[in-house]
Design an enzyme around this catalytic site. Structure first.
Site, PDB file in Angstrom:
ATOM      1  CB  CYS A  35      -0.896   0.040   1.244  1.00 14.45           C
ATOM      2  SG  CYS A  35      -2.005  -1.358   1.445  1.00 14.45           S
ATOM      3  CB  CYS A  66      -3.515  -1.654  -1.755  1.00 15.57           C
ATOM      4  SG  CYS A  66      -5.028  -1.161  -0.887  1.00 15.57           S
TER       5      CYS A  66
END
Length: 512
Positions: A35, A66
Protein backbone atom coordinates in the site's frame (compact mmCIF):
# COMPACT_ATOMS: atom_id res chain seq x y z
CA UNK A 1 16.92 11.31 -2.70
CA UNK A 2 17.97 10.58 0.86
CA UNK A 3 17.03 7.09 2.03
CA UNK A 4 14.57 6.96 4.90
CA UNK A 5 14.76 4.27 7.57
CA UNK A 6 12.11 1.64 8.19
CA UNK A 7 11.34 3.22 11.58
CA UNK A 8 10.63 6.57 9.92
CA UNK A 9 8.48 4.80 7.33
CA UNK A 10 6.40 3.13 10.02
CA UNK A 11 6.00 6.41 11.93
CA UNK A 12 4.79 8.09 8.74
CA UNK A 13 2.45 5.16 8.12
CA UNK A 14 0.88 5.53 11.57
CA UNK A 15 0.26 9.22 10.86
CA UNK A 16 -1.04 8.63 7.31
CA UNK A 17 1.39 11.43 6.43
CA UNK A 18 0.74 12.38 2.80
CA UNK A 19 4.14 14.06 2.55
CA UNK A 20 5.55 10.54 2.21
CA UNK A 21 3.14 9.49 -0.52
CA UNK A 22 5.19 8.03 -3.37
CA UNK A 23 8.41 7.95 -1.33
CA UNK A 24 7.90 4.42 0.00
CA UNK A 25 5.41 1.54 -0.09
CA UNK A 26 4.34 -0.71 2.77
CA UNK A 27 4.18 -4.45 2.05
CA UNK A 28 2.17 -6.56 4.50
CA UNK A 29 3.64 -10.04 4.89
CA UNK A 30 0.44 -11.61 6.22
CA UNK A 31 -1.76 -10.52 3.30
CA UNK A 32 0.75 -10.29 0.43
CA UNK A 33 -0.52 -6.79 -0.41
CA UNK A 34 1.40 -3.52 -0.55
CA UNK A 35 0.00 0.00 0.00
CA UNK A 36 0.79 3.68 -0.12
CA UNK A 37 1.45 5.35 3.28
CA UNK A 38 -1.88 7.20 2.97
CA UNK A 39 -3.95 4.01 2.67
CA UNK A 40 -7.03 4.21 4.96
CA UNK A 41 -6.87 0.49 5.79
CA UNK A 42 -6.16 -0.66 9.35
CA UNK A 43 -2.46 -0.19 10.12
CA UNK A 44 -0.66 -3.55 10.31
CA UNK A 45 1.69 -4.43 13.14
CA UNK A 46 5.30 -3.38 12.79
CA UNK A 47 6.60 -6.96 12.66
CA UNK A 48 4.25 -7.78 9.78
CA UNK A 49 5.48 -5.13 7.32
CA UNK A 50 8.46 -4.43 5.15
CA UNK A 51 9.10 -1.30 3.08
CA UNK A 52 10.09 -0.75 -0.54
CA UNK A 53 11.25 2.42 -2.31
CA UNK A 54 9.01 1.81 -5.32
CA UNK A 55 5.86 -0.01 -6.35
CA UNK A 56 7.90 -1.85 -8.95
CA UNK A 57 10.18 -3.27 -6.24
CA UNK A 58 7.19 -4.46 -4.18
CA UNK A 59 5.67 -6.23 -7.19
CA UNK A 60 9.01 -7.81 -8.09
CA UNK A 61 9.13 -9.28 -4.57
CA UNK A 62 5.76 -10.95 -5.01
CA UNK A 63 3.35 -8.46 -3.37
CA UNK A 64 0.07 -7.42 -4.98
CA UNK A 65 -0.99 -3.75 -5.28
CA UNK A 66 -3.75 -2.59 -2.95
CA UNK A 67 -7.05 -1.99 -4.72
CA UNK A 68 -8.09 0.61 -2.18
CA UNK A 69 -5.21 3.14 -2.20
CA UNK A 70 -4.09 2.36 -5.78
CA UNK A 71 -0.27 2.46 -5.76
CA UNK A 72 -0.27 3.02 -9.52
CA UNK A 73 -1.91 6.42 -8.96
CA UNK A 74 0.69 7.65 -6.46
CA UNK A 75 2.93 10.61 -7.35
CA UNK A 76 5.93 9.56 -9.43
CA UNK A 77 8.21 7.09 -7.76
CA UNK A 78 11.18 8.59 -5.97
CA UNK A 79 13.13 5.34 -6.25
CA UNK A 80 15.72 6.70 -8.63
CA UNK A 81 15.33 10.43 -8.03
CA UNK A 82 18.53 12.20 -7.15
CA UNK A 83 20.59 9.08 -6.46
CA UNK A 84 22.28 8.30 -9.76
CA UNK A 85 22.03 10.18 -13.05
CA UNK A 86 22.43 7.02 -15.13
CA UNK A 87 19.71 5.18 -13.22
CA UNK A 88 17.43 8.19 -13.52
CA UNK A 89 17.94 8.22 -17.29
CA UNK A 90 17.48 4.44 -17.51
CA UNK A 91 14.15 4.70 -15.67
CA UNK A 92 13.04 7.43 -18.10
CA UNK A 93 13.96 5.32 -21.14
CA UNK A 94 12.16 2.28 -19.70
CA UNK A 95 9.12 4.50 -19.10
CA UNK A 96 9.30 5.42 -22.79
CA UNK A 97 9.27 1.74 -23.82
CA UNK A 98 12.98 0.92 -24.24
CA UNK A 99 12.48 -2.68 -23.01
CA UNK A 100 9.25 -3.42 -24.85
CA UNK A 101 11.09 -4.19 -28.08
CA UNK A 102 14.74 -3.76 -27.05
CA UNK A 103 16.93 -5.64 -24.58
CA UNK A 104 18.85 -4.59 -21.48
CA UNK A 105 21.99 -4.76 -23.63
CA UNK A 106 20.42 -2.27 -26.07
CA UNK A 107 19.48 -0.01 -23.18
CA UNK A 108 23.00 -0.19 -21.76
CA UNK A 109 24.45 0.75 -25.15
CA UNK A 110 22.25 3.85 -25.23
CA UNK A 111 23.53 4.78 -21.79
CA UNK A 112 27.16 4.18 -22.70
CA UNK A 113 27.94 1.40 -20.21
CA UNK A 114 27.95 -2.37 -19.92
CA UNK A 115 24.77 -4.38 -19.33
CA UNK A 116 26.21 -6.00 -16.20
CA UNK A 117 27.08 -2.63 -14.69
CA UNK A 118 23.63 -1.28 -15.56
CA UNK A 119 21.92 -4.23 -13.83
CA UNK A 120 24.06 -3.74 -10.73
CA UNK A 121 23.54 0.01 -10.25
CA UNK A 122 19.86 -0.25 -11.21
CA UNK A 123 19.22 -2.87 -8.54
CA UNK A 124 21.30 -0.97 -5.98
CA UNK A 125 19.20 2.16 -6.41
CA UNK A 126 15.72 0.80 -7.18
CA UNK A 127 15.72 -2.64 -5.54
CA UNK A 128 14.91 -4.50 -8.76
CA UNK A 129 16.43 -5.40 -12.11
CA UNK A 130 15.61 -3.33 -15.23
CA UNK A 131 13.45 -6.19 -16.59
CA UNK A 132 11.48 -6.52 -13.33
CA UNK A 133 11.01 -2.76 -13.20
CA UNK A 134 9.66 -2.73 -16.77
CA UNK A 135 7.33 -5.67 -16.10
CA UNK A 136 5.92 -4.14 -12.92
CA UNK A 137 5.62 -0.70 -14.51
CA UNK A 138 3.62 -2.23 -17.36
CA UNK A 139 1.12 -3.64 -14.85
CA UNK A 140 0.85 -0.37 -12.92
CA UNK A 141 0.37 1.69 -16.05
CA UNK A 142 -2.24 -0.71 -17.38
CA UNK A 143 -4.34 -0.40 -14.23
CA UNK A 144 -3.97 3.37 -14.25
CA UNK A 145 -5.30 3.43 -17.81
CA UNK A 146 -8.18 1.16 -16.82
CA UNK A 147 -9.26 3.39 -13.94
CA UNK A 148 -8.12 6.87 -15.02
CA UNK A 149 -8.67 6.80 -18.79
CA UNK A 150 -11.52 6.18 -21.19
CA UNK A 151 -9.62 3.71 -23.38
CA UNK A 152 -10.88 0.25 -24.33
CA UNK A 153 -9.25 -2.87 -22.88
CA UNK A 154 -7.84 -3.79 -26.28
CA UNK A 155 -6.22 -0.38 -26.63
CA UNK A 156 -4.81 -0.56 -23.10
CA UNK A 157 -3.32 -4.02 -23.69
CA UNK A 158 -1.66 -2.80 -26.86
CA UNK A 159 -0.36 0.52 -25.51
CA UNK A 160 0.91 -0.94 -22.22
CA UNK A 161 3.01 -3.40 -24.22
CA UNK A 162 1.38 -6.77 -23.46
CA UNK A 163 1.25 -7.89 -27.08
CA UNK A 164 -2.18 -9.52 -26.84
CA UNK A 165 -5.43 -9.13 -24.92
CA UNK A 166 -5.11 -12.66 -23.54
CA UNK A 167 -1.65 -11.99 -22.13
CA UNK A 168 -2.94 -8.73 -20.68
CA UNK A 169 -5.87 -10.46 -18.96
CA UNK A 170 -3.67 -13.21 -17.54
CA UNK A 171 -1.07 -10.76 -16.21
CA UNK A 172 -3.68 -8.56 -14.53
CA UNK A 173 -5.44 -11.56 -12.93
CA UNK A 174 -2.11 -12.82 -11.57
CA UNK A 175 -1.04 -9.43 -10.24
CA UNK A 176 -4.37 -8.13 -8.91
CA UNK A 177 -6.53 -11.22 -8.48
CA UNK A 178 -9.23 -9.81 -10.77
CA UNK A 179 -9.92 -9.51 -14.47
CA UNK A 180 -9.28 -6.00 -15.87
CA UNK A 181 -12.98 -5.39 -16.51
CA UNK A 182 -13.70 -5.77 -12.78
CA UNK A 183 -12.03 -2.43 -12.10
CA UNK A 184 -14.31 -0.69 -14.59
CA UNK A 185 -17.45 -2.36 -13.24
CA UNK A 186 -16.67 -0.93 -9.83
CA UNK A 187 -16.85 2.64 -11.13
CA UNK A 188 -20.23 4.30 -11.02
CA UNK A 189 -21.65 5.91 -14.12
CA UNK A 190 -22.01 9.66 -14.05
CA UNK A 191 -19.52 12.09 -12.55
CA UNK A 192 -16.88 9.46 -11.84
CA UNK A 193 -16.83 8.26 -15.43
CA UNK A 194 -17.63 11.50 -17.23
CA UNK A 195 -14.23 13.12 -17.24
CA UNK A 196 -15.20 16.61 -18.41
CA UNK A 197 -15.34 20.14 -17.07
CA UNK A 198 -18.67 21.26 -18.43
CA UNK A 199 -20.06 22.27 -21.82
CA UNK A 200 -19.05 25.92 -21.44
CA UNK A 201 -15.33 25.21 -21.03
CA UNK A 202 -13.13 26.95 -23.65
CA UNK A 203 -11.46 23.61 -24.42
CA UNK A 204 -14.53 21.39 -24.36
CA UNK A 205 -13.90 17.70 -24.99
CA UNK A 206 -15.04 16.00 -28.16
CA UNK A 207 -16.58 12.56 -28.31
CA UNK A 208 -13.47 10.70 -29.50
CA UNK A 209 -10.93 12.49 -27.27
CA UNK A 210 -8.72 10.23 -25.18
CA UNK A 211 -8.51 11.19 -21.49
CA UNK A 212 -6.02 10.44 -18.72
CA UNK A 213 -5.92 11.84 -15.19
CA UNK A 214 -2.67 12.47 -13.32
CA UNK A 215 -2.19 13.19 -9.62
CA UNK A 216 0.45 15.78 -8.71
CA UNK A 217 2.33 15.45 -5.46
CA UNK A 218 0.88 18.03 -3.04
CA UNK A 219 1.17 20.92 -2.36
CA UNK A 220 0.85 22.02 -5.98
CA UNK A 221 0.53 25.68 -7.06
CA UNK A 222 -1.09 25.44 -10.48
CA UNK A 223 -1.91 29.16 -10.60
CA UNK A 224 1.75 30.21 -10.57
CA UNK A 225 2.65 27.54 -13.10
CA UNK A 226 -0.10 28.50 -15.52
CA UNK A 227 0.79 32.17 -15.09
CA UNK A 228 4.38 31.38 -16.07
CA UNK A 229 3.30 29.53 -19.21
CA UNK A 230 0.64 32.10 -20.06
CA UNK A 231 3.18 34.92 -20.10
CA UNK A 232 5.37 32.91 -22.49
CA UNK A 233 2.76 31.20 -24.67
CA UNK A 234 3.63 31.35 -28.37
CA UNK A 235 0.74 32.57 -30.57
CA UNK A 236 -0.50 29.80 -32.83
CA UNK A 237 1.37 27.08 -30.92
CA UNK A 238 -0.10 27.27 -27.41
CA UNK A 239 -3.24 28.41 -25.60
CA UNK A 240 -3.21 29.00 -21.85
CA UNK A 241 -6.27 29.88 -19.77
CA UNK A 242 -7.08 30.15 -16.08
CA UNK A 243 -7.28 26.37 -15.72
CA UNK A 244 -5.82 24.84 -18.89
CA UNK A 245 -2.76 24.56 -21.10
CA UNK A 246 -3.12 23.38 -24.69
CA UNK A 247 -0.81 22.91 -27.65
CA UNK A 248 -0.36 21.01 -30.86
CA UNK A 249 2.19 18.19 -30.94
CA UNK A 250 3.81 15.70 -33.26
CA UNK A 251 4.76 12.24 -31.99
CA UNK A 252 6.13 10.06 -34.74
CA UNK A 253 4.39 11.23 -37.89
CA UNK A 254 0.95 11.88 -36.42
CA UNK A 255 -0.08 15.43 -35.42
CA UNK A 256 -2.43 15.92 -32.51
CA UNK A 257 -3.84 18.35 -29.99
CA UNK A 258 -3.22 18.07 -26.26
CA UNK A 259 -5.31 19.86 -23.64
CA UNK A 260 -4.22 19.78 -19.98
CA UNK A 261 -6.91 20.90 -17.57
CA UNK A 262 -6.26 21.58 -13.90
CA UNK A 263 -9.25 20.32 -11.94
CA UNK A 264 -10.54 21.60 -8.61
CA UNK A 265 -9.76 18.30 -6.91
CA UNK A 266 -6.05 18.86 -7.54
CA UNK A 267 -5.63 16.43 -10.44
CA UNK A 268 -4.48 17.20 -13.97
CA UNK A 269 -6.58 15.92 -16.85
CA UNK A 270 -4.86 15.19 -20.17
CA UNK A 271 -7.07 15.19 -23.24
CA UNK A 272 -5.58 13.82 -26.47
CA UNK A 273 -7.15 14.54 -29.85
CA UNK A 274 -5.64 12.87 -32.89
CA UNK A 275 -5.16 9.60 -34.74
CA UNK A 276 -2.23 8.25 -32.70
CA UNK A 277 -4.07 6.99 -29.64
CA UNK A 278 -0.96 5.14 -28.46
CA UNK A 279 0.60 8.51 -27.56
CA UNK A 280 -1.40 8.87 -24.34
CA UNK A 281 1.22 7.33 -22.05
CA UNK A 282 4.02 9.29 -23.68
CA UNK A 283 1.99 12.46 -23.23
CA UNK A 284 1.47 11.57 -19.57
CA UNK A 285 5.23 11.36 -19.02
CA UNK A 286 5.83 14.61 -20.86
CA UNK A 287 3.15 16.41 -18.87
CA UNK A 288 4.63 15.18 -15.59
CA UNK A 289 7.97 16.71 -16.60
CA UNK A 290 6.42 19.84 -18.13
CA UNK A 291 4.61 20.72 -14.91
CA UNK A 292 7.05 19.06 -12.49
CA UNK A 293 4.21 17.06 -10.96
CA UNK A 294 6.42 14.70 -8.94
CA UNK A 295 8.50 17.22 -6.97
CA UNK A 296 8.58 16.51 -3.23
CA UNK A 297 7.97 20.08 -2.10
CA UNK A 298 7.98 19.18 1.58
CA UNK A 299 11.54 17.89 1.37
CA UNK A 300 12.65 20.68 -0.94
CA UNK A 301 11.19 23.51 1.12
CA UNK A 302 12.74 22.10 4.29
CA UNK A 303 16.09 23.30 2.89
CA UNK A 304 14.69 26.85 2.73
CA UNK A 305 12.87 26.80 6.10
CA UNK A 306 15.43 28.87 8.01
CA UNK A 307 16.55 31.09 5.14
CA UNK A 308 15.53 34.72 5.77
CA UNK A 309 15.21 35.44 2.05
CA UNK A 310 13.29 32.35 0.92
CA UNK A 311 11.29 31.32 4.01
CA UNK A 312 8.66 34.11 3.65
CA UNK A 313 8.24 33.28 -0.04
CA UNK A 314 7.80 29.57 0.71
CA UNK A 315 5.19 30.36 3.35
CA UNK A 316 3.31 32.46 0.80
CA UNK A 317 3.41 29.82 -1.97
CA UNK A 318 4.42 26.39 -0.63
CA UNK A 319 3.75 24.46 -3.84
CA UNK A 320 5.82 26.21 -6.53
CA UNK A 321 7.21 23.98 -9.27
CA UNK A 322 9.97 24.35 -11.85
CA UNK A 323 8.36 24.79 -15.28
CA UNK A 324 9.73 22.23 -17.71
CA UNK A 325 9.59 22.14 -21.48
CA UNK A 326 7.71 20.21 -24.12
CA UNK A 327 10.74 19.82 -26.39
CA UNK A 328 14.41 20.63 -25.79
CA UNK A 329 15.01 22.09 -29.23
CA UNK A 330 11.99 24.34 -28.86
CA UNK A 331 13.27 25.55 -25.48
CA UNK A 332 16.77 26.18 -26.85
CA UNK A 333 15.25 28.40 -29.55
CA UNK A 334 13.09 30.19 -26.98
CA UNK A 335 16.13 30.82 -24.77
CA UNK A 336 18.11 32.42 -27.61
CA UNK A 337 15.13 34.49 -28.71
CA UNK A 338 14.73 35.72 -25.12
CA UNK A 339 18.27 37.07 -24.84
CA UNK A 340 18.26 40.79 -23.99
CA UNK A 341 14.57 41.30 -24.81
CA UNK A 342 11.33 41.28 -22.82
CA UNK A 343 9.17 38.21 -22.42
CA UNK A 344 6.54 39.75 -24.72
CA UNK A 345 9.10 40.47 -27.42
CA UNK A 346 10.44 36.91 -27.27
CA UNK A 347 6.87 35.60 -27.69
CA UNK A 348 6.39 37.75 -30.78
CA UNK A 349 9.62 36.52 -32.38
CA UNK A 350 8.78 32.88 -31.64
CA UNK A 351 5.26 33.34 -33.01
CA UNK A 352 6.65 34.60 -36.32
CA UNK A 353 8.89 31.56 -36.64
CA UNK A 354 6.01 29.18 -35.83
CA UNK A 355 3.61 30.70 -38.36
CA UNK A 356 6.22 31.00 -41.12
CA UNK A 357 7.96 27.64 -40.75
CA UNK A 358 5.75 25.43 -38.56
CA UNK A 359 3.53 22.67 -39.94
CA UNK A 360 -0.13 23.70 -40.10
CA UNK A 361 -2.45 21.51 -38.03
CA UNK A 362 -5.64 19.98 -39.50
CA UNK A 363 -8.63 22.20 -38.79
CA UNK A 364 -10.74 19.35 -37.42
CA UNK A 365 -8.23 18.95 -34.57
CA UNK A 366 -7.83 22.59 -33.55
CA UNK A 367 -10.94 24.47 -34.67
CA UNK A 368 -11.91 27.14 -32.12
CA UNK A 369 -8.78 26.71 -29.97
CA UNK A 370 -6.57 29.43 -31.44
CA UNK A 371 -3.89 26.81 -32.08
CA UNK A 372 -2.84 26.56 -35.73
CA UNK A 373 0.73 25.24 -36.09
CA UNK A 374 3.40 22.95 -34.70
CA UNK A 375 6.83 24.20 -33.69
CA UNK A 376 9.18 23.63 -36.65
CA UNK A 377 11.79 20.88 -36.46
CA UNK A 378 15.47 21.84 -36.67
CA UNK A 379 15.77 20.27 -40.13
CA UNK A 380 13.04 22.62 -41.38
CA UNK A 381 14.72 25.75 -39.99
CA UNK A 382 18.23 24.78 -41.03
CA UNK A 383 19.69 27.08 -43.67
CA UNK A 384 17.05 29.82 -43.38
CA UNK A 385 17.98 33.45 -42.78
CA UNK A 386 16.09 34.36 -39.60
CA UNK A 387 17.05 38.05 -39.51
CA UNK A 388 13.72 39.02 -41.19
CA UNK A 389 11.71 37.72 -38.19
CA UNK A 390 13.23 40.58 -36.15
CA UNK A 391 16.61 39.28 -34.99
CA UNK A 392 19.95 41.04 -35.09
CA UNK A 393 22.60 39.39 -37.27
CA UNK A 394 24.51 38.28 -34.19
CA UNK A 395 21.44 36.72 -32.57
CA UNK A 396 20.43 35.09 -35.86
CA UNK A 397 23.90 33.53 -36.15
CA UNK A 398 23.67 32.13 -32.62
CA UNK A 399 20.24 30.72 -33.35
CA UNK A 400 21.47 29.24 -36.63
CA UNK A 401 24.29 27.46 -34.80
CA UNK A 402 21.79 26.05 -32.26
CA UNK A 403 19.58 24.84 -35.11
CA UNK A 404 22.56 23.15 -36.81
CA UNK A 405 23.53 21.46 -33.52
CA UNK A 406 20.09 19.91 -33.00
CA UNK A 407 19.72 19.01 -36.69
CA UNK A 408 22.93 16.98 -36.78
CA UNK A 409 22.85 15.50 -33.26
CA UNK A 410 20.60 12.86 -31.70
CA UNK A 411 20.06 14.63 -28.40
CA UNK A 412 18.08 11.71 -26.93
CA UNK A 413 21.30 9.72 -26.62
CA UNK A 414 23.45 12.58 -25.31
CA UNK A 415 24.15 13.03 -21.62
CA UNK A 416 23.05 16.27 -19.97
CA UNK A 417 26.68 17.38 -19.54
CA UNK A 418 27.42 16.73 -23.20
CA UNK A 419 24.38 18.74 -24.29
CA UNK A 420 25.45 21.68 -22.13
CA UNK A 421 29.01 21.43 -23.45
CA UNK A 422 27.72 21.48 -27.04
CA UNK A 423 25.64 24.57 -26.35
CA UNK A 424 28.46 26.32 -24.45
CA UNK A 425 30.70 25.96 -27.52
CA UNK A 426 28.32 28.15 -29.55
CA UNK A 427 29.22 31.83 -29.74
CA UNK A 428 26.49 33.85 -28.04
CA UNK A 429 25.56 31.18 -25.49
CA UNK A 430 26.57 32.29 -22.00
CA UNK A 431 25.87 31.29 -18.39
CA UNK A 432 22.30 32.59 -18.30
CA UNK A 433 21.24 30.60 -21.36
CA UNK A 434 23.00 27.47 -20.14
CA UNK A 435 21.46 27.66 -16.68
CA UNK A 436 18.00 28.46 -18.05
CA UNK A 437 18.24 25.50 -20.44
CA UNK A 438 19.48 23.20 -17.67
CA UNK A 439 16.67 24.35 -15.37
CA UNK A 440 13.79 23.91 -17.82
CA UNK A 441 15.14 21.68 -20.58
CA UNK A 442 17.15 19.15 -18.57
CA UNK A 443 15.18 19.30 -15.34
CA UNK A 444 18.32 19.97 -13.30
CA UNK A 445 17.02 20.76 -9.77
CA UNK A 446 20.23 22.64 -8.95
CA UNK A 447 20.39 24.93 -12.01
CA UNK A 448 20.41 28.59 -11.03
CA UNK A 449 20.53 31.50 -13.52
CA UNK A 450 21.93 34.00 -11.03
CA UNK A 451 22.31 36.73 -13.68
CA UNK A 452 18.58 36.73 -14.49
CA UNK A 453 17.28 40.24 -13.88
CA UNK A 454 13.98 38.96 -12.49
CA UNK A 455 15.76 36.75 -9.95
CA UNK A 456 18.09 39.59 -8.97
CA UNK A 457 15.15 41.94 -8.55
CA UNK A 458 13.29 39.39 -6.41
CA UNK A 459 16.38 38.89 -4.26
CA UNK A 460 16.97 42.63 -3.74
CA UNK A 461 13.28 43.15 -2.99
CA UNK A 462 13.58 40.68 -0.08
CA UNK A 463 16.80 42.18 1.25
CA UNK A 464 19.08 39.67 -0.46
CA UNK A 465 22.06 40.13 -2.80
CA UNK A 466 21.56 42.49 -5.73
CA UNK A 467 24.45 41.27 -7.91
CA UNK A 468 24.85 37.98 -9.75
CA UNK A 469 28.20 37.22 -8.09
CA UNK A 470 26.86 37.73 -4.56
CA UNK A 471 23.64 35.84 -5.29
CA UNK A 472 25.55 32.92 -6.82
CA UNK A 473 27.60 32.69 -3.62
CA UNK A 474 24.53 32.76 -1.35
CA UNK A 475 22.74 30.21 -3.53
CA UNK A 476 25.23 27.54 -2.44
CA UNK A 477 23.24 27.33 0.78
CA UNK A 478 20.19 26.20 -1.21
CA UNK A 479 21.78 23.25 -2.94
CA UNK A 480 20.68 20.86 -4.37
CA UNK A 481 17.36 22.66 -4.95
CA UNK A 482 18.49 25.99 -6.42
CA UNK A 483 16.10 25.67 -9.37
CA UNK A 484 13.24 25.88 -6.87
CA UNK A 485 14.90 28.81 -5.12
CA UNK A 486 14.87 30.55 -8.51
CA UNK A 487 11.09 30.04 -8.76
CA UNK A 488 10.57 31.55 -5.32
CA UNK A 489 12.68 34.59 -6.16
CA UNK A 490 10.70 35.05 -9.39
CA UNK A 491 7.47 34.71 -7.41
CA UNK A 492 8.50 37.68 -5.25
CA UNK A 493 7.59 39.91 -8.21
CA UNK A 494 3.96 38.78 -8.28
CA UNK A 495 1.35 40.29 -8.72
CA UNK A 496 3.42 42.36 -11.12
CA UNK A 497 4.41 39.24 -13.05
CA UNK A 498 5.70 41.21 -16.03
CA UNK A 499 8.29 42.87 -13.83
CA UNK A 500 10.49 39.95 -14.86
CA UNK A 501 10.94 41.89 -18.13
CA UNK A 502 14.44 41.28 -19.47
CA UNK A 503 15.35 37.72 -18.69
CA UNK A 504 19.12 37.51 -18.93
CA UNK A 505 22.49 39.08 -19.41
CA UNK A 506 24.62 37.00 -21.76
CA UNK A 507 26.23 39.88 -23.64
CA UNK A 508 29.44 40.01 -21.58
CA UNK A 509 30.11 36.41 -22.61
CA UNK A 510 29.21 37.10 -26.22
CA UNK A 511 31.85 39.78 -26.34
CA UNK A 512 34.57 37.49 -24.93
Amino acid sequence: MEQISDDICYTALLARDNRFDGRFYTAVKTTGIFCRPICPAVTPKRQNVTFFPSAEAAIAHGFRPCLRCRPEAAPGSAAAAGVHATVRRAVRLIEEGALIEGSVEDLADRLGLGARHLRRIFKDHTGVSPQDHAKARRLLRARQLIVDSNMSMTEIADIAGFGSLRRFNDAMKTAYGHAPTAFRRGIKDGADRKITSGNDHPMQLQKDDMVLRLKPRQPFDSDFLLGFFRARSIPGLEAVGDDYYARGFLLGLAPGLMICRFLRNGSVEICLRGEDRSSLLDLGGRVRRLFDLDADMTAICAVFADDPLLAPLVKRRPGLRVPGCWDRFELAVRAVLGQQVSVAAARTLAGRIVVQYGQALPNHLVAGTGITHLFPQPEILQGHDLVPVGLTKRRAQTLGDVIDLFARTNMADRSDNDILADLAAIKGIGPWTLNYFALRGLGDPDAFPAADLGILKGSAQGGGPATAKELEKQSLLWRPWRAYAAQYLWSALIPDADSENKENDDDPDIEN
